[in-house]
Design a protein around this motif. Structure first.
Motif, PDB file in Angstrom:
ATOM      1  N   MET A 153       0.792  -4.613   9.907  1.00 29.58           N
ATOM      2  CA  MET A 153       2.160  -4.424   9.466  1.00 29.58           C
ATOM      3  C   MET A 153       2.954  -5.657   9.913  1.00 29.58           C
ATOM      4  SD  MET A 153       4.629  -1.154  10.352  1.00 29.58           S
ATOM      5  CE  MET A 153       3.216  -0.190  10.714  1.00 29.58           C
ATOM      6  N   LYS A 181       8.292  -8.414   7.571  1.00 35.03           N
ATOM      7  CA  LYS A 181       7.874  -8.598   6.179  1.00 35.03           C
ATOM      8  C   LYS A 181       8.908  -8.099   5.183  1.00 35.03           C
ATOM      9  CE  LYS A 181       3.833  -8.178   3.324  1.00 35.03           C
ATOM     10  NZ  LYS A 181       2.482  -7.705   3.237  1.00 35.03           N
ATOM     11  N   GLU A 191      13.163  -2.155   6.281  1.00 38.34           N
ATOM     12  CA  GLU A 191      12.859  -0.749   6.027  1.00 38.34           C
ATOM     13  C   GLU A 191      14.134  -0.020   5.618  1.00 38.34           C
ATOM     14  OE1 GLU A 191       9.691  -0.330   6.229  1.00 38.34           O
ATOM     15  OE2 GLU A 191       9.297  -2.147   7.305  1.00 38.34           O
ATOM     16  N   ALA A 220       9.393  -3.432  11.778  1.00 36.18           N
ATOM     17  CA  ALA A 220       8.305  -3.227  12.741  1.00 36.18           C
ATOM     18  C   ALA A 220       8.561  -4.006  14.032  1.00 36.18           C
ATOM     19  CB  ALA A 220       6.979  -3.632  12.115  1.00 36.18           C
ATOM     20  N   CYS A 254       9.006   1.388   2.937  1.00 36.57           N
ATOM     21  CA  CYS A 254       8.790   2.621   3.691  1.00 36.57           C
ATOM     22  C   CYS A 254       9.207   2.409   5.130  1.00 36.57           C
ATOM     23  CB  CYS A 254       7.317   3.009   3.681  1.00 36.57           C
ATOM     24  SG  CYS A 254       6.548   2.991   2.086  1.00 36.57           S
ATOM     25  N   VAL A 270       8.791   2.521   9.195  1.00 37.43           N
ATOM     26  CA  VAL A 270       7.669   2.241  10.086  1.00 37.43           C
ATOM     27  C   VAL A 270       6.992   3.549  10.493  1.00 37.43           C
ATOM     28  CG1 VAL A 270       7.039   1.326  12.354  1.00 37.43           C
ATOM     29  CG2 VAL A 270       8.632   0.067  10.907  1.00 37.43           C
ATOM     30  N   LYS A 315       4.730   4.672   7.801  1.00 42.69           N
ATOM     31  CA  LYS A 315       3.523   3.852   7.746  1.00 42.69           C
ATOM     32  C   LYS A 315       2.538   4.231   8.844  1.00 42.69           C
ATOM     33  CE  LYS A 315       5.803  -0.137   5.691  1.00 42.69           C
ATOM     34  NZ  LYS A 315       6.200  -1.524   5.887  1.00 42.69           N
ATOM     35  N   LYS A 322      -1.062   5.717   7.834  1.00 37.66           N
ATOM     36  CA  LYS A 322      -2.255   4.963   8.246  1.00 37.66           C
ATOM     37  C   LYS A 322      -3.177   5.839   9.085  1.00 37.66           C
ATOM     38  CE  LYS A 322      -4.687   1.198   8.729  1.00 37.66           C
ATOM     39  NZ  LYS A 322      -5.399   0.587   7.633  1.00 37.66           N
TER      40      LYS A 322
END
Length: 92
Positions: free
Chosen positions: A1, A5, A8, A14, A71, A73, A76, A80
């Motif tokens: 992650m 990037k 959110e 993140a 989405c 964190v 995610k 995951k």
């Protein structure tokens, strides 16, 4: 992650969780484990924004965009973990 990037929907990238894990880690872990092990509601974090990213410098058609979903964190992490649990079952 990726740490920065994409922003959110809840406003916490993140990087926030990585940098302040010593403060929020215990609460995040408890939250995720309650969802995974007890089936607690995940509705408030199961929301995301769809954003269109241009593929070209001057997009003129919808096909010139790439959709991505932003989405949280927490979503995610839970997703995951579920994927990893399912992978162990599927590989048998």
């Amino acid at each position: 992650m990726g740490p920065t990037k994409a922003p959110e929907p809840d406003g916490f990238p993140a990087l926030f969780f990585q940098k302040y894990w010593h403060i929020v880690g215990k609460d995040v872990s408890k939250f995720c484990l309650r969802i995974l092990n007890n089936g607690d509601s995940f509705f408030s974090f199961n929301q995301m924004n769809i954003v269109l990213i241009p593929k070209t410098s001057n997009p003129t058609k919808l096909g010139n965009f790439r959709p991505i979903s932003l989405c949280s964190v927490l979503y995610k992490v839970v997703a995951k973990t579920i994927a990893n649990r399912l992978q162990a079952v599927i590989e048998r």
